[in-house]
Design a protein around this motif. Structure first.
Motif, PDB file in Angstrom:
ATOM      1  N   ILE A  12      12.021  18.552 -20.732  1.00 27.28           N
ATOM      2  CA  ILE A  12      11.903  20.054 -21.636  1.00 27.28           C
ATOM      3  C   ILE A  12      13.308  20.584 -21.604  1.00 27.28           C
ATOM      4  CG2 ILE A  12      11.519  22.482 -21.582  1.00 27.28           C
ATOM      5  CD1 ILE A  12       8.970  20.356 -22.169  1.00 27.28           C
ATOM      6  N   SER A  13      14.068  21.058 -22.752  1.00 28.03           N
ATOM      7  CA  SER A  13      15.216  21.554 -22.936  1.00 28.03           C
ATOM      8  C   SER A  13      15.488  22.673 -21.767  1.00 28.03           C
ATOM      9  CB  SER A  13      15.663  21.995 -24.319  1.00 28.03           C
ATOM     10  OG  SER A  13      15.473  20.965 -25.224  1.00 28.03           O
ATOM     11  N   PRO A  14      16.811  22.806 -21.416  1.00 25.20           N
ATOM     12  CA  PRO A  14      17.122  23.743 -20.454  1.00 25.20           C
ATOM     13  C   PRO A  14      17.033  25.173 -20.873  1.00 25.20           C
ATOM     14  CG  PRO A  14      19.031  22.416 -21.198  1.00 25.20           C
ATOM     15  CD  PRO A  14      17.878  21.794 -21.721  1.00 25.20           C
ATOM     16  N   LEU A  15      17.612  25.179 -22.208  1.00 22.80           N
ATOM     17  CA  LEU A  15      17.562  26.635 -22.835  1.00 22.80           C
ATOM     18  C   LEU A  15      16.907  26.676 -24.182  1.00 22.80           C
ATOM     19  CD1 LEU A  15      18.389  29.681 -22.476  1.00 22.80           C
ATOM     20  CD2 LEU A  15      20.808  29.013 -23.207  1.00 22.80           C
ATOM     21  N   VAL A  65      14.675  31.017 -21.845  1.00 16.76           N
ATOM     22  CA  VAL A  65      14.706  31.683 -23.218  1.00 16.76           C
ATOM     23  C   VAL A  65      15.195  33.090 -22.921  1.00 16.76           C
ATOM     24  CG1 VAL A  65      12.522  32.185 -23.239  1.00 16.76           C
ATOM     25  CG2 VAL A  65      13.524  32.177 -25.290  1.00 16.76           C
ATOM     26  N   SER A  66      16.187  33.554 -23.850  1.00 16.55           N
ATOM     27  CA  SER A  66      16.623  34.825 -23.593  1.00 16.55           C
ATOM     28  C   SER A  66      15.940  35.694 -24.310  1.00 16.55           C
ATOM     29  CB  SER A  66      18.119  35.081 -24.250  1.00 16.55           C
ATOM     30  OG  SER A  66      18.152  34.771 -25.691  1.00 16.55           O
ATOM     31  N   PRO A  82       7.464  30.144 -20.915  1.00 24.58           N
ATOM     32  CA  PRO A  82       8.889  29.765 -20.587  1.00 24.58           C
ATOM     33  C   PRO A  82       9.011  29.462 -19.235  1.00 24.58           C
ATOM     34  CG  PRO A  82       8.490  32.141 -20.153  1.00 24.58           C
ATOM     35  CD  PRO A  82       7.009  31.320 -20.620  1.00 24.58           C
ATOM     36  N   PHE A  83      10.340  28.773 -18.983  1.00 28.05           N
ATOM     37  CA  PHE A  83      10.805  28.397 -17.581  1.00 28.05           C
ATOM     38  C   PHE A  83      10.057  27.036 -17.243  1.00 28.05           C
ATOM     39  CE2 PHE A  83      11.959  32.893 -17.992  1.00 28.05           C
ATOM     40  CZ  PHE A  83      13.307  32.717 -18.037  1.00 28.05           C
ATOM     41  N   ALA A  85       9.838  23.266 -16.561  1.00 24.31           N
ATOM     42  CA  ALA A  85      10.899  21.874 -16.653  1.00 24.31           C
ATOM     43  C   ALA A  85       9.825  20.475 -15.982  1.00 24.31           C
ATOM     44  CB  ALA A  85      11.661  22.120 -15.259  1.00 24.31           C
ATOM     45  N   GLY A  86      10.457  19.590 -16.538  1.00 23.61           N
ATOM     46  CA  GLY A  86       9.755  18.320 -16.527  1.00 23.61           C
ATOM     47  C   GLY A  86       9.808  17.389 -17.338  1.00 23.61           C
ATOM     48  N   MET A 107      10.905  26.112 -13.491  1.00 23.99           N
ATOM     49  CA  MET A 107      12.254  26.020 -13.333  1.00 23.99           C
ATOM     50  C   MET A 107      12.961  26.666 -11.978  1.00 23.99           C
ATOM     51  SD  MET A 107      14.223  26.684 -16.750  1.00 23.99           S
ATOM     52  CE  MET A 107      14.943  25.138 -17.483  1.00 23.99           C
ATOM     53  N   PRO A 108      13.780  26.193 -11.326  1.00 23.67           N
ATOM     54  CA  PRO A 108      14.100  26.672 -10.039  1.00 23.67           C
ATOM     55  C   PRO A 108      14.334  28.446 -10.073  1.00 23.67           C
ATOM     56  CG  PRO A 108      15.316  24.985 -10.286  1.00 23.67           C
ATOM     57  CD  PRO A 108      14.597  25.026 -11.783  1.00 23.67           C
ATOM     58  N   GLY A 109      13.785  28.942  -9.357  1.00 14.88           N
ATOM     59  CA  GLY A 109      14.109  30.584  -9.209  1.00 14.88           C
ATOM     60  C   GLY A 109      13.112  31.209 -10.257  1.00 14.88           C
ATOM     61  N   CYS A 110      12.219  30.418 -10.632  1.00 12.99           N
ATOM     62  CA  CYS A 110      11.253  31.280 -11.677  1.00 12.99           C
ATOM     63  C   CYS A 110       9.727  31.294 -11.237  1.00 12.99           C
ATOM     64  CB  CYS A 110      11.356  30.434 -12.937  1.00 12.99           C
ATOM     65  SG  CYS A 110      12.895  30.421 -13.692  1.00 12.99           S
TER      66      CYS A 110
ATOM     67  N   ILE B  47      18.978  32.236  -8.123  1.00  9.53           N
ATOM     68  CA  ILE B  47      18.103  31.129  -7.468  1.00  9.53           C
ATOM     69  C   ILE B  47      18.614  30.712  -6.331  1.00  9.53           C
ATOM     70  CG2 ILE B  47      17.655  28.612  -8.215  1.00  9.53           C
ATOM     71  CD1 ILE B  47      18.527  29.135 -10.865  1.00  9.53           C
ATOM     72  N   PRO B  48      17.450  30.983  -5.116  1.00  8.17           N
ATOM     73  CA  PRO B  48      17.882  30.616  -3.770  1.00  8.17           C
ATOM     74  C   PRO B  48      18.217  28.988  -3.679  1.00  8.17           C
ATOM     75  CG  PRO B  48      15.726  31.512  -4.046  1.00  8.17           C
ATOM     76  CD  PRO B  48      16.223  31.155  -5.353  1.00  8.17           C
ATOM     77  N   GLU B  51      15.997  26.130  -3.338  1.00 10.54           N
ATOM     78  CA  GLU B  51      15.300  26.003  -4.772  1.00 10.54           C
ATOM     79  C   GLU B  51      16.291  24.944  -5.582  1.00 10.54           C
ATOM     80  OE1 GLU B  51      12.638  28.409  -6.931  1.00 10.54           O
ATOM     81  OE2 GLU B  51      12.333  29.685  -5.323  1.00 10.54           O
ATOM     82  N   ARG B  58      21.051  21.127 -14.976  1.00 12.86           N
ATOM     83  CA  ARG B  58      20.929  21.955 -16.193  1.00 12.86           C
ATOM     84  C   ARG B  58      19.664  22.840 -16.113  1.00 12.86           C
ATOM     85  NH1 ARG B  58      20.680  17.062 -20.687  1.00 12.86           N
ATOM     86  NH2 ARG B  58      18.412  16.516 -20.068  1.00 12.86           N
ATOM     87  N   GLU B  59      18.768  22.305 -15.422  1.00 11.55           N
ATOM     88  CA  GLU B  59      17.560  23.260 -14.920  1.00 11.55           C
ATOM     89  C   GLU B  59      17.704  24.312 -14.195  1.00 11.55           C
ATOM     90  OE1 GLU B  59      14.523  20.500 -14.457  1.00 11.55           O
ATOM     91  OE2 GLU B  59      14.611  19.225 -16.302  1.00 11.55           O
ATOM     92  N   GLU B  67      23.081  21.466 -23.017  1.00 12.32           N
ATOM     93  CA  GLU B  67      22.290  20.425 -23.659  1.00 12.32           C
ATOM     94  C   GLU B  67      23.290  19.651 -24.776  1.00 12.32           C
ATOM     95  OE1 GLU B  67      18.495  21.552 -25.440  1.00 12.32           O
ATOM     96  OE2 GLU B  67      18.666  19.909 -27.139  1.00 12.32           O
ATOM     97  N   VAL B  90      21.159  32.137 -18.763  1.00 15.34           N
ATOM     98  CA  VAL B  90      19.877  32.737 -18.895  1.00 15.34           C
ATOM     99  C   VAL B  90      19.091  32.768 -17.555  1.00 15.34           C
ATOM    100  CG1 VAL B  90      17.729  33.317 -20.142  1.00 15.34           C
ATOM    101  CG2 VAL B  90      19.880  32.654 -21.279  1.00 15.34           C
ATOM    102  N   SER B  92      16.076  34.182 -14.709  1.00 10.67           N
ATOM    103  CA  SER B  92      14.694  34.179 -14.622  1.00 10.67           C
ATOM    104  C   SER B  92      13.972  35.578 -15.434  1.00 10.67           C
ATOM    105  CB  SER B  92      14.190  34.123 -13.319  1.00 10.67           C
ATOM    106  OG  SER B  92      14.397  35.465 -12.613  1.00 10.67           O
ATOM    107  N   LYS B  94      14.980  36.590 -18.421  1.00 11.93           N
ATOM    108  CA  LYS B  94      15.405  36.455 -19.737  1.00 11.93           C
ATOM    109  C   LYS B  94      16.764  37.095 -20.087  1.00 11.93           C
ATOM    110  CE  LYS B  94      10.786  35.522 -21.214  1.00 11.93           C
ATOM    111  NZ  LYS B  94       9.550  36.251 -21.204  1.00 11.93           N
TER     112      LYS B  94
END
Lengths: 110, 461
Positions: A12-15, A65-66, A82-83, A85-86, A107-110, B47-48, B51, B58-59, B67, B90, B92, B94
């Motif tokens: 999955i794209s990062p952003l 995503v913003s 959103p958020f 990963a994988g 995603m980390p932190g989400c 982000i801790p 984690e 990039r994640e 990208e 961005v 968490s 958004k």
């Protein structure tokens, strides 16, 4: 139902805001019946949202995503997950089996 | 030997330094997995560390470069560092966080590349300050760097707060309605209606029913009550545009409304109280109309409480580049386009025009160009024919350069005069460095008086 995922190197794209490739998956009765790629050329939130809408996408799975993109896409009636990963195939399988909310796809932190 | 001991820093000190700095720092291995993540990186990304470690960078970082144009990837491929690349990440929630990124290779003591290191600085505060600086040149939907407009922008909050009647004068297309809207939005009446009516567009009887409404039975076909603009604008602001076109009879009626703050709908028997702020606008000089006795003096004094005169665009051509940028950005948003700007030749053509239709005409020109140049830069061939006349003939380039230079000379001369020939103040006023100003003065052959601002100041002392 059409599911869209933003992809980059089979993950999955990062952003979402600057993702270039969209994978469209046709789903019937919780089964994937076909898939194809669409290139995302457009930069503005409106263009991206309109493109998703024109493709008949109902659910979008993406990485970060913003809010300027997310808000407009949601006004088109598209649900955003959103958020995520994988690896793309793992994410699709998890979506079809209801396991996408497992922590390993976050995603980390989400 | 003694010297070696002096410079030997224990490993944990590096960790302490990394933890104490305000820049985010993370390192990656050859698989792009995060191997270290300092405290500031946790703070900026939210982000801790536990984690982030071991995850694909990039994640975790999620920037708009990841990208397609990853700085760390370029460093790893090319073996050279990159410094202060601007991007955004961005979080968490958004929210976009502007950051400046620097990257370099991470090597061990034998020079073997272990991976990469990325440092990033939160630029939110800088961005916020930049926006505040830009806001000095923008009120509502109006943008300008010209001193005459800046004077209006400066007093606008007090004008808006006052609830007094405002008279806005300016040629057609100078932004009278935009200014009225800005006053309304800055006033305590924001959130209430803002109603505009063009007084010149209606005959007296129709204008009366439009402004004050009518009661059922007031005239044939008046089957039910209809509220007028004054009633609809209750609690808000009404803009009476082209007030100079009012008939003498209607001027009397309007004077009564402004004096008593009441109006009477057509066919009504009781006056209705009007809690409405009135702004009037005219493209004619009302004082001249008073002198020629086509506008009532008492009405003029009633409406001339606070007067704002909008200068025509030909008197503030220095605003054209900023206005073009503003219109391009707005049309990009509205139309989903990605026009990046205007070419120098195109801008020179715009600067050589006199704009009888003022800003509205410039806006229409940019919109015309959008039709013909949907992406990339607006080139001169995308501009309307009447502007491209300059392009015809063998001496085109010279003509455009001359036009551009004459505007530059004018703008610099005006600024010098405004600042009493003090060159440093002039450079500040124009938003350019003093050495750029000196260079332009020399190149353009601008003649300066023997006394400059500094000598005048010294003499005054």
């Amino acid at each position: 139902m059409k599911l869209a995922l933003t992809v980059c190197e089979n993950r999955i794209s990062p952003l979402f805001d600057c993702a270039r490739m969209l994978l469209i998956v046709d789903i019937v009765d919780r089964t994937s019946t076909g898939r194809h790629f669409e290139v995302l050329h457009y930069e503005s939130p409106f263009s991206r949202a309109a493109k998703l809408s024109d493709l008949g996408v109902k659910v979008l799975i993406c990485g970060a995503v913003s809010d300027q993109f997310a808000n407009i896409i949601e006004t088109y009636g598209i649900k955003i997950v959103p958020f995520v990963a994988g690896a793309v195939d793992d994410v699709i399988d998890a979506y079809l089996t209801g396991g996408l909310y497992n922590a390993k796809f976050r995603m980390p932190g989400c | 030997m003694k010297k070696d001991k002096l410079y030997q820093i224990p490993d944990h000190v590096t960790d302490v330094i990394l933890e104490s700095i305000s820049d985010g720092v993370f390192t990656v291995d050859h698989e792009w997995r995060i191997t270290s993540f300092n405290h500031a990186a946790e703070e900026i990304t939210g982000i801790p560390r536990d984690e982030a470690i071991g995850k694909h960078c990039r994640e975790v970082f999620r920037s708009n470069m990841c990208e397609t144009d990853c700085a760390l990837r370029r460093t790893m491929n090319e073996g050279k560092p990159f410094v202060d690349t601007s991007t955004y990440i961005v979080n968490s929630e958004k929210r976009r966080i502007p950051v400046a990124v620097s990257t370099s290779l991470l090597k061990d003591e034998n020079g073997i590349v272990l991976g990469g290191v990325e440092t990033f600085r939160d630029m939110s505060l800088v961005e916020e300050l930049r926006k505040k600086l830009d806001a000095r040149y923008q009120v509502g939907d109006m943008v300008s760097r010209s001193p005459s407009m800046h004077r209006i922008f400066t007093i606008l909050p007090q004008v808006a707060e006052s609830d007094s009647t405002v008279l806005i004068q300016g040629e057609t297309g100078t932004g009278k309605e935009l200014l009225s809207r800005a006053i309304h939005e800055l006033s305590p009446r924001r959130g209430k209606p803002f109603i505009t009516i063009n007084c010149g567009a209606f005959p007296d009887t129709l204008l009366e029913s439009e402004l004050f409404g009518y009661k059922a039975g007031a005239f044939t076909n008046a089957t039910k009550d209809k509220p007028g603009h004054f009633a609809v604008a209750e609690g808000g602001t009404i803009l009476l545009d082209e007030i100079g076109d009012l008939s003498a009879a209607f001027q009397v009626r309007l004077l009564r409304v402004l004096q008593d703050r009441t109006f009477q709908p057509l066919g009504g028997t009781k006056p209705v109280k009007a809690d409405v702020r009135v702004i009037v606008a005219s493209n004619k000089d009302l004082s001249k109309l008073v002198k020629s006795e086509t506008f009532r003096q008492d009405l003029f004094y009633r409406i001339n409480v606070v007067r704002l005169d909008l200068p025509p665009l030909r008197d503030r051509k220095e605003d054209i580049p900023m206005l073009v940028k503003h219109f391009i950005s707005r049309l990009n948003r509205l139309r989903g386009r990605s026009v990046t700007g205007i070419s120098q030749k195109g801008l020179a053509l715009l600067l050589s025009h006199d704009y009888p239709g003022n800003i509205r005409e410039l806006e229409n020109i940019v919109e015309h160009a959008f039709v013909l140049c949907p992406n990339g830069q607006i080139e001169s061939h995308c501009l309307p024919d009447n502007l491209r006349v300059l392009l015809r003939g063998p001496t085109t380039h010279a003509k455009i350069d001359a036009a551009l230079q004459s505007v530059e000379v004018q703008v610099i001369m005006d600024a010098l005069k405004r600042n009493k020939y003090n060159r440093l103040a002039t450079a500040r006023d124009l938003g350019i460095h003093k050495s750029t100003l000196f260079r332009k003065i020399k190149i353009l052959g601008i003649e300066l008086p023997k006394l400059d601002g500094r000598t005048q100041q010294k003499r005054a002392r």
